[in-house]
Design a protein around this motif. Sequence first.
Motif, short mmCIF file in Angstrom:
data_model
loop_
_atom_site.label_atom_id
_atom_site.label_comp_id
_atom_site.label_asym_id
_atom_site.label_seq_id
_atom_site.Cartn_x
_atom_site.Cartn_y
_atom_site.Cartn_z
N ILE A 11 0.88 -1.24 0.06
CA ILE A 11 -0.07 -0.10 0.10
C ILE A 11 1.02 1.21 -0.04
O ILE A 11 1.44 1.60 0.94
N ALA A 13 2.92 3.91 -2.98
CA ALA A 13 4.30 3.92 -3.89
C ALA A 13 5.16 5.16 -3.59
O ALA A 13 5.69 6.00 -4.36
N GLY A 14 5.26 5.50 -2.20
CA GLY A 14 6.29 6.30 -1.80
C GLY A 14 7.69 5.68 -2.10
O GLY A 14 7.87 4.70 -2.77
N VAL A 58 10.66 21.52 -1.32
CA VAL A 58 12.27 21.50 -1.16
C VAL A 58 12.64 20.05 -0.75
O VAL A 58 12.40 19.69 0.52
N ALA A 415 -1.38 14.51 -0.12
CA ALA A 415 -0.72 13.81 -1.04
C ALA A 415 -0.08 12.57 -0.47
O ALA A 415 0.27 11.62 -1.14
N GLY A 456 8.96 2.22 4.74
CA GLY A 456 9.13 3.79 4.71
C GLY A 456 9.69 4.40 6.08
O GLY A 456 10.43 3.57 6.69
#
Length: 491
Positions: A11, A13-14, A58, A415, A456
């Motif tokens: 779960i 797609a970072g 940034v 996001a 992550g």
Amino acid sequence: MADNSYDVIIIGAGFGGSSCAGLLAKRGLKVLLLDKNANAGGKAMSLSKNGYTYTAWVVIGAPVEDNLYQQVLDELEVADLATLAIPGTQGSFYKSPDGTYSRMPEADTDHLDPEIIFNWLGIPEEHQERTLEFFTNMALMEPEDVAELEGQSFDDWLSSAELPRALYAFIVSLCCDGMFMVPVDKLDAAEAITCLQGVFVRGGGVFCEGGFGKVAEAYCEAVRRYGSEVMMGARVRRVIVEDGSVAGVETDKGQFEAPIVISNAGLQPTVLKLVGDEHFDADYAKRVRELVPSYSLIGYRYFLNKPVTDAPFGVVFSDGSPWTQQRLDEAAAGKGSREGVLYFEVPSNYDPNAAPEGKQMLMTGCFCPPDPDLSKEQLQAWASAGEEALFGVFPELEAAIENKDFYTTRNVSAATRDSVLSGVGGETIGLGQIVGQCGASKPSIEAPIEGLFFVGCDAGGVGVGTQQAIDSGIKVADAVERYHQQRNDAA
Ligand SMILES: Cc1cc2nc3c(=O)[nH]c(=O)nc-3n(C[C@H](O)[C@H](O)[C@H](O)COP(=O)(O)OP(=O)(O)OC[C@H]3O[C@@H](n4cnc5c(N)ncnc54)[C@H](O)[C@@H]3O)c2cc1C
């Protein structure tokens, strides 16, 4: 196997989810990678607008040499799809106590040169030898000595060196604040030194042409090339748990089955929302609720009718910039200065195709609490402090503005991860790399539910933001491959 059945569902797609998915697909597992967004990259996704391309905000990669973006691009054989940019130069500014801004002089190498830094910051000669010794000891400290410092705050450790204030501000504001986005008196000393050693020895300041999202998009392409599936625009509503084991996920594009689910959606959102805390024992759920996220970075994208700087990125700081918990609490309550460190990035100064001819886009970022529900006035107050410093450094910038976007905690949360606890969701990194959440106390990649893993920045990795997420992706891929193998052997 039915069509909607997989070995592993991931779960998100970072950087964590996409690297892990690519590695597992390459090793022959049948993977389904799901993300609610149209594009991969999560907190470091790419955006484009009116001829400009950029990472959403940034994002400065570190370390440079032997970086993990490239290692995984190479391993997945998709290096042709994402080109890293290493400008080898920067434009940081120190605001001296008399209020003047001076730019850090150029060094001959990509690495920090202590002599240049001492002269720039006006460090008196009598302090230089002792300070150099301190920097050298920190850079060369053995891993087992670094590990001993776990549980101590970086501020406690650093303060014992009694550095001149400008050097203290340099290490804390220029390096630590942005790398970890937590107050220095909460930052875990061992985690901080491990990362600082990487930056001092292997350099800082790596970017990607077209924005960092291209790296995660390349990892997703690898998933497809190795015969697995990527489904974008697919929000996971629920992780299905049957008899204490995961069985799959429910999404707005249908239901999918797998005995292994890896979540990149954030540890708190996964436990408290996607799975539901009723599936966990009370102590675990309590610990998850108490985990503390990093602070947030908010700022502006200034679209300019002419270039105002040749610097690809930079940091603006003063002796007063370093953030402690008390300073942050006072600023949040409107009782103290919001002036802290300011980061800026100019994509067309490392990627000439990033802006239309003759124009420039400059992005900024400054500290803010991670609450996605801050009022417009509160957000403006945090951002204005950064804008004031920016206009001080680049006096001609204000008149060159054609357009200006404001990105906030709400955009970051929308996001990336859902806000499941009050005041949380817009964090920059993920869970904070603070005392009590690092080293042996870092949350485990394995949830106490059979087949559920986390990937992550919240679990399993060490490092700075995006590379911490990839480090986790690599480690979780190894652990899940072993778990999958054991399941098969047992069957
Ligand atoms: C403003 C800002 C500045 C930053 N600056 C830097 C920097 O200078 N250097 C640096 O290295 N790092 C920086 N970072 C941090 C870095 O981008 C993150 O730490 C890192 O990218 C996090 O990766 P991740 O894999 O943990 O998760 P994320 O990037 O959060 O990815 C999670 C993914 O999961 C998806 N997802 C979530 N919930 C669901 C669901 N229910 N269903 C389907 N999909 C879901 C999201 O859409 C997202 O794509 C910055 C971040 C921000 C926000």
